[in-house]
Design a protein around this motif. Structure first.
Motif, short mmCIF file in Angstrom:
data_model
loop_
_atom_site.label_atom_id
_atom_site.label_comp_id
_atom_site.label_asym_id
_atom_site.label_seq_id
_atom_site.Cartn_x
_atom_site.Cartn_y
_atom_site.Cartn_z
N GLY A 234 0.77 -1.16 -0.09
CA GLY A 234 0.08 0.09 -0.02
C GLY A 234 0.74 1.21 0.24
N GLU A 235 2.03 1.16 0.81
CA GLU A 235 2.61 2.58 0.81
C GLU A 235 3.37 3.01 -0.43
OE1 GLU A 235 5.49 -0.86 2.40
OE2 GLU A 235 3.22 -0.24 2.42
N ILE A 236 3.37 1.95 -1.42
CA ILE A 236 4.15 2.35 -2.85
C ILE A 236 3.33 3.62 -3.37
CG2 ILE A 236 4.76 1.43 -4.85
CD1 ILE A 236 5.34 -1.19 -3.59
N VAL A 237 2.14 3.60 -3.40
CA VAL A 237 1.36 4.58 -4.19
C VAL A 237 0.68 5.58 -2.97
CG1 VAL A 237 -0.69 5.06 -5.67
CG2 VAL A 237 0.90 3.00 -5.61
N ASP A 238 0.90 6.95 -3.56
CA ASP A 238 0.31 8.26 -2.80
C ASP A 238 -1.01 8.26 -3.20
OD1 ASP A 238 -0.59 10.50 -1.87
OD2 ASP A 238 1.22 11.64 -2.29
N LEU A 239 -2.31 7.65 -2.37
CA LEU A 239 -3.43 7.65 -2.66
C LEU A 239 -4.17 8.86 -2.80
CD1 LEU A 239 -5.15 4.95 -0.70
CD2 LEU A 239 -4.40 4.63 -3.07
N ASP A 240 -3.81 9.89 -2.04
CA ASP A 240 -4.10 11.33 -2.39
C ASP A 240 -3.83 11.77 -3.77
OD1 ASP A 240 -4.96 11.29 0.26
OD2 ASP A 240 -3.26 12.32 1.10
N ALA A 241 -2.40 11.56 -4.11
CA ALA A 241 -2.14 11.99 -5.52
C ALA A 241 -2.93 11.28 -6.57
CB ALA A 241 -0.84 11.83 -5.71
N LEU A 242 -2.96 9.89 -6.45
CA LEU A 242 -4.07 9.20 -7.34
C LEU A 242 -5.30 9.58 -7.42
CD1 LEU A 242 -4.12 6.63 -9.37
CD2 LEU A 242 -4.56 5.24 -7.33
N ALA A 243 -6.01 9.98 -6.38
CA ALA A 243 -7.45 10.28 -6.34
C ALA A 243 -7.73 11.79 -7.03
CB ALA A 243 -7.82 10.45 -4.96
N ALA A 244 -6.54 12.46 -6.88
CA ALA A 244 -6.66 13.81 -7.27
C ALA A 244 -6.47 13.70 -9.10
CB ALA A 244 -5.56 14.72 -7.05
N ALA A 245 -5.48 12.78 -9.43
CA ALA A 245 -5.31 12.56 -10.92
C ALA A 245 -6.54 12.18 -11.55
CB ALA A 245 -4.11 11.77 -11.10
N LEU A 246 -7.29 11.03 -10.82
CA LEU A 246 -8.58 10.51 -11.24
C LEU A 246 -9.67 11.63 -11.44
CD1 LEU A 246 -8.43 7.35 -9.50
CD2 LEU A 246 -8.33 7.35 -11.98
N ASP A 247 -9.55 12.55 -10.40
CA ASP A 247 -10.62 13.64 -10.70
C ASP A 247 -10.32 14.50 -11.47
OD1 ASP A 247 -12.01 13.08 -8.29
OD2 ASP A 247 -10.76 13.97 -6.85
N LYS A 248 -9.16 14.79 -12.06
CA LYS A 248 -8.71 15.87 -12.93
C LYS A 248 -8.78 15.05 -14.46
CE LYS A 248 -6.04 18.27 -9.75
NZ LYS A 248 -4.43 18.87 -9.48
N GLU A 249 -8.99 13.93 -14.49
CA GLU A 249 -8.96 12.90 -15.53
C GLU A 249 -7.67 12.88 -16.21
OE1 GLU A 249 -12.18 13.95 -18.21
OE2 GLU A 249 -13.72 13.26 -16.74
N GLU A 250 -6.69 12.88 -15.36
CA GLU A 250 -5.32 12.93 -15.79
C GLU A 250 -4.75 11.20 -15.86
OE1 GLU A 250 -3.83 17.12 -13.90
OE2 GLU A 250 -3.39 15.37 -12.85
N LEU A 251 -5.69 10.57 -15.43
CA LEU A 251 -5.40 9.12 -15.37
C LEU A 251 -6.82 8.39 -15.77
CD1 LEU A 251 -2.85 7.49 -14.94
CD2 LEU A 251 -3.66 7.13 -12.79
N LEU A 252 -6.75 7.38 -16.34
CA LEU A 252 -8.08 6.80 -16.82
C LEU A 252 -8.75 5.98 -15.61
CD1 LEU A 252 -10.35 6.81 -19.14
CD2 LEU A 252 -9.18 4.75 -20.14
#
Length: 320
Positions: A234-252
């Protein structure tokens, strides 16, 4: 009679493993009560000779207060929840079961990729709720899979992906060059891999060295049509950054099987995203994988009790 304490819900329950334990006349005590500290292991410290670790680990305090402890085994591969230096200081071998879960995890990763590509969880929900919303997905054949970490799991996944017609790029500090050349895998730096891949699958160890390995800066390198898959720690990925990227449609989309806290805090925004597939740290949970792990653990317990070193010991310096 040897007393084995396990914090794994599955050790000794599947396939030939229960019979193997019974044949040896071992006493198996299962400590998986999440309402008790360390699952209740503390109640058996005086008699525990072998500990088989699951998701509940073995810390320094536990190790130092188990006077009869002869070995710590992991019912699995990752040993970030075992204090290896503390075990080494006490002359206790720490042994894992490498390769036993590779096929199981690799198959679940492929299943998650297909689920994301065809939006299977979403369209299932639509149909059972009485709707008929069809979705035009994509095929994984011809896409680029980026594998971060070419260990046992990464190699198993790579071979399967190549067989399905995917292009595979990989990042690894010490790649198996014979395997790489045999399967036509292209080696890349992490940044290069992130920018090229349609799917990025993480298969590296956890711990402080890889904490937030994939954060906002790394996600920004990825294609907005790409997917991130974390079946490692779990610690490998910054979930805050991932959620933000999904919100901005910067990741599918994304698929997540491992979490910093397990069970995770589902109030986190990531759990509201319809383009994320979640599984409960179940990559290794197949009957075949659990049996392979258990049989390897039994083999290593036999070696420990016979006073022989296991070839899978992670702190071999204790034998010097």
């Amino acid at each position: 009679m040897t007393t084995i304490v396990t914090t794994s819900p599955a050790f000794g329950t599947i396939g030939r493993v229960p019979e193997a334990i019974a044949e040896r006349d071992w006493t198996l005590i299962r400590c998986t009560d999440t309402d008790k500290p360390q699952g209740g292991v503390g109640e058996h410290l005086d008699t525990m000779e072998i500990m088989v670790v699951g998701l509940i680990g073995a810390d320094k305090n536990l190790i130092n207060n188990a006077p009869r402890l002869k070995a710590i085994l992991k019912h699995g591969v990752g040993v970030d929840n075992i204090d290896i230096p503390a075990a080494t200081a006490k002359g206790i071998p720490v042994i894992n079961a490498p390769g036993t879960n590779a096929n199981a995890v690799a198959e679940l990763v492929l299943g998650s990729m297909l689920s994301l590509a065809r939006r299977i969880p979403m369209v299932h929900k639509v149909v059972v709720e009485g709707g008929w919303q069809r979705h035009v997905g994509s095929e994984i054949e011809g896409k680029t899979l980026g594998i971060v970490g070419l260990g046992c799991i990464g190699r198993s996944l790579a071979a399967k992906a190549v067989a399905l017609g995917m292009r595979v790029v990989a990042s690894d500090l010490k790649p198996d060059m014979e395997f790489v050349e045999k399967h036509g895998i292209e080696l890349r730096s992490l940044d290069e891999l992130l920018s090229e891949a349609d799917y990025v699958s993480l298969h590296v160890f956890g711990g402080k060295d890889n904490s937030k390995l994939i954060g906002a800066e790394q996600i920004a390198l990825m294609k907005p049509t790409a997917y991130l898959l974390n079946f490692a720690r779990g610690e490998i990925v910054d979930l805050d950054a991932l959620a933000a990227a999904l919100d901005k449609e910067e990741l599918l989309g994304a698929a997540i099987d491992a979490y910093e806290q397990e069970p995770p805090d589902i109030s986190h925004p990531i759990f509201k995203h319809p383009r994320v597939v979640f599984t409960p740290h179940s990559g290794a949970d197949t009957k075949e994988s659990v049996e392979r792990m258990g049989l390897m653990n039994v083999q290593d317990i036999d070696a420990v009790l016979a006073g022989e070193p296991s070839p899978r010991v992670l702190n071999p310096e204790i034998y010097k």
